[in-house]
Motif scaffolding. Sequence first.
Motif, PDB file in Angstrom:
ATOM      1  N   GLN A 324     -24.124  36.500  16.536  1.00  0.00           N
ATOM      2  CA  GLN A 324     -23.555  36.590  15.190  1.00  0.00           C
ATOM      3  C   GLN A 324     -24.642  36.960  14.180  1.00  0.00           C
ATOM      4  O   GLN A 324     -25.700  36.352  14.133  1.00  0.00           O
ATOM      5  CB  GLN A 324     -22.912  35.272  14.768  1.00  0.00           C
ATOM      6  N   SER A 325     -24.354  37.990  13.411  1.00  0.00           N
ATOM      7  CA  SER A 325     -25.271  38.446  12.369  1.00  0.00           C
ATOM      8  C   SER A 325     -24.502  38.548  11.063  1.00  0.00           C
ATOM      9  O   SER A 325     -23.291  38.335  11.019  1.00  0.00           O
ATOM     10  CB  SER A 325     -25.882  39.799  12.743  1.00  0.00           C
ATOM     11  N   LEU A 380     -29.165  39.780   8.362  1.00  0.00           N
ATOM     12  CA  LEU A 380     -29.577  38.503   8.935  1.00  0.00           C
ATOM     13  C   LEU A 380     -29.269  38.523  10.426  1.00  0.00           C
ATOM     14  O   LEU A 380     -28.117  38.381  10.837  1.00  0.00           O
ATOM     15  CB  LEU A 380     -28.839  37.342   8.260  1.00  0.00           C
ATOM     16  N   ASP A 381     -30.294  38.729  11.240  1.00  0.00           N
ATOM     17  CA  ASP A 381     -30.071  38.701  12.686  1.00  0.00           C
ATOM     18  C   ASP A 381     -30.116  37.284  13.235  1.00  0.00           C
ATOM     19  O   ASP A 381     -29.755  37.042  14.388  1.00  0.00           O
ATOM     20  CB  ASP A 381     -31.086  39.586  13.402  1.00  0.00           C
ATOM     21  N   GLN A 382     -30.554  36.342  12.409  1.00  0.00           N
ATOM     22  CA  GLN A 382     -30.474  34.918  12.736  1.00  0.00           C
ATOM     23  C   GLN A 382     -29.681  34.244  11.615  1.00  0.00           C
ATOM     24  O   GLN A 382     -30.228  33.508  10.797  1.00  0.00           O
ATOM     25  CB  GLN A 382     -31.861  34.309  12.880  1.00  0.00           C
ATOM     26  N   TYR A 418     -19.964  38.617   7.887  1.00  0.00           N
ATOM     27  CA  TYR A 418     -20.386  38.126   9.193  1.00  0.00           C
ATOM     28  C   TYR A 418     -19.726  38.970  10.280  1.00  0.00           C
ATOM     29  O   TYR A 418     -18.540  39.303  10.183  1.00  0.00           O
ATOM     30  CB  TYR A 418     -19.981  36.663   9.377  1.00  0.00           C
ATOM     31  N   PHE A 419     -20.489  39.270  11.324  1.00  0.00           N
ATOM     32  CA  PHE A 419     -19.953  40.081  12.418  1.00  0.00           C
ATOM     33  C   PHE A 419     -20.671  39.719  13.716  1.00  0.00           C
ATOM     34  O   PHE A 419     -21.760  39.125  13.698  1.00  0.00           O
ATOM     35  CB  PHE A 419     -20.132  41.573  12.124  1.00  0.00           C
ATOM     36  N   ASP A 420     -20.049  40.065  14.810  1.00  0.00           N
ATOM     37  CA  ASP A 420     -20.640  39.869  16.140  1.00  0.00           C
ATOM     38  C   ASP A 420     -21.109  41.214  16.682  1.00  0.00           C
ATOM     39  O   ASP A 420     -20.399  42.215  16.590  1.00  0.00           O
ATOM     40  CB  ASP A 420     -19.630  39.256  17.108  1.00  0.00           C
ATOM     41  N   TRP A 447     -20.354  35.348  -5.380  1.00  0.00           N
ATOM     42  CA  TRP A 447     -20.459  35.947  -4.054  1.00  0.00           C
ATOM     43  C   TRP A 447     -19.145  35.818  -3.307  1.00  0.00           C
ATOM     44  O   TRP A 447     -18.358  34.902  -3.563  1.00  0.00           O
ATOM     45  CB  TRP A 447     -21.577  35.292  -3.247  1.00  0.00           C
ATOM     46  N   VAL A 448     -18.944  36.764  -2.391  1.00  0.00           N
ATOM     47  CA  VAL A 448     -17.765  36.762  -1.558  1.00  0.00           C
ATOM     48  C   VAL A 448     -18.222  36.884  -0.093  1.00  0.00           C
ATOM     49  O   VAL A 448     -18.993  37.794   0.234  1.00  0.00           O
ATOM     50  CB  VAL A 448     -16.808  37.916  -1.904  1.00  0.00           C
ATOM     51  N   ILE A 449     -17.750  35.956   0.735  1.00  0.00           N
ATOM     52  CA  ILE A 449     -18.078  35.953   2.159  1.00  0.00           C
ATOM     53  C   ILE A 449     -16.786  36.098   2.944  1.00  0.00           C
ATOM     54  O   ILE A 449     -15.796  35.418   2.647  1.00  0.00           O
ATOM     55  CB  ILE A 449     -18.805  34.648   2.558  1.00  0.00           C
ATOM     56  N   ASN A 450     -16.804  36.976   3.944  1.00  0.00           N
ATOM     57  CA  ASN A 450     -15.573  37.180   4.707  1.00  0.00           C
ATOM     58  C   ASN A 450     -15.156  35.902   5.455  1.00  0.00           C
ATOM     59  O   ASN A 450     -15.992  35.075   5.807  1.00  0.00           O
ATOM     60  CB  ASN A 450     -15.752  38.332   5.696  1.00  0.00           C
TER      61      ASN A 450
END
Length: 451
Positions: A324-325, A380-382, A418-420, A447-450
């Motif tokens: 997840q990134s 963000l890869d972590q 956020y995505f895989d 801010w807006v986060i999916n």
Amino acid sequence: MKKFLQRHSQVKKYAFILLIAIEFLMSFTFLGYIHIPPISITFAYIPILVAGCFLGIGQATFLGLLFGLASMYKATAFYVLSSDRMFSPFLSGSPAASLFLSVGTRTLFGLLVGLAFFLVRRFFPYKRLGIGIISFLAPTVHAAMVYTAMALLFPRQNSGGTSTFMLDLSNVFATLLCVVLLQVLWVLYRLPIVRNFCSHVNQPTENLRGRNPLYIAWGIFILFTICAAIASSCYFANRMSYMLTAHGVTLTSEINHDLLHLQYQFMIAAFSLNFIMAISLMIIYKYLSYKTFLSELDGLTNVMGRKIFLDFCKKIVSQTSSSQSCFIFIDVDYFKNINDTFGHTAGDKVLKQIAQRLLHNFKNYGKIGRLGGDEFAIILDQAPSKQELAQKFSTFEEEISDLLSASHKVSCSIGAYYFDTPQDFQTIYAIADKMLYEAKERGRACWVINE
């Protein structure tokens, strides 16, 4: 200087590998031993001094071990003088004593040298003086240790051990060489240009663009060099045997052994020389790679520029392993008004401060880039949890709010997706952009986060 070296682990690693190769090269060539009557000098221990001075106790001890092993191998030949056979466990008749004489004394010498330089770095206020004293004493200490071991372990065969402590021409030359060399290296290492070079070499630029094919080529080169050195050594040993036989020389098993023995020495020396060249090229490559990376940073904010950042993002999202990134867009609210009201200098200062705040909050999770104008992005890869990310956004908005003045609040609109992995980057880019504009439609400074 110790703290500087601790921050430059890559430099230490390359330096240690180079010293190992140099130690072998000096041990198996004239570079470590010079005999010009009346001078007979051994200074194959110089890499041990350099390792003790600039690297550490463990590295100096290991190089002492290699020095001893090389000495033992060279003594394991039938053509050596009878006095030199004391260093060979196979020819001396006392394997344990010879092992300690050839390997043990040199390993102990490396340990003492490393410990002495450690004490100077840690407790002695006059570093250069301390280095000079150790360099001055090292040749005599090395000779004293070897000759003392010879006198104790082989009392019947040892002769002339007391000459070790005499100030003859050989000792003077070796001592001067050690002192001058260590002082020159110390001065060079403290030069700003050398420190800057070491800082560039230490930077891990391969994780920004992926591992360069040069690393694979370097590995192939080393493997080829090893195989070629072994093949050429065996070939020339065979041809020399054939040549001597053709000239009527009867070759015994001992002569054949010595011919192969010499060829192996040549092989190790040749491989060491090639290895030094390969490591040197790798160091230069690392330096130039980081110079290229610096040229692609954003000149104003010192974060990643658009091209290198997007290249890095494509590398992350194309990973075959599922993880997840998160991709984030940040846009400074009403930045044109900031420039119009406070001037472009103030606007540039705001961008710099925002970049620094982003680095402070997110550098441990991924990479930050400036896409242009007042637009930033983060990959963000972590990725932290969504709740933790929202908390970081809140902290970030609070930190930048008073960058200009109490009457003019600075804020940002943020969209996070956020995505895989793996996933198409253009799709990620478009969705994160949509999240950003949704934040703007909500009134900005949010801010807006999916989901």
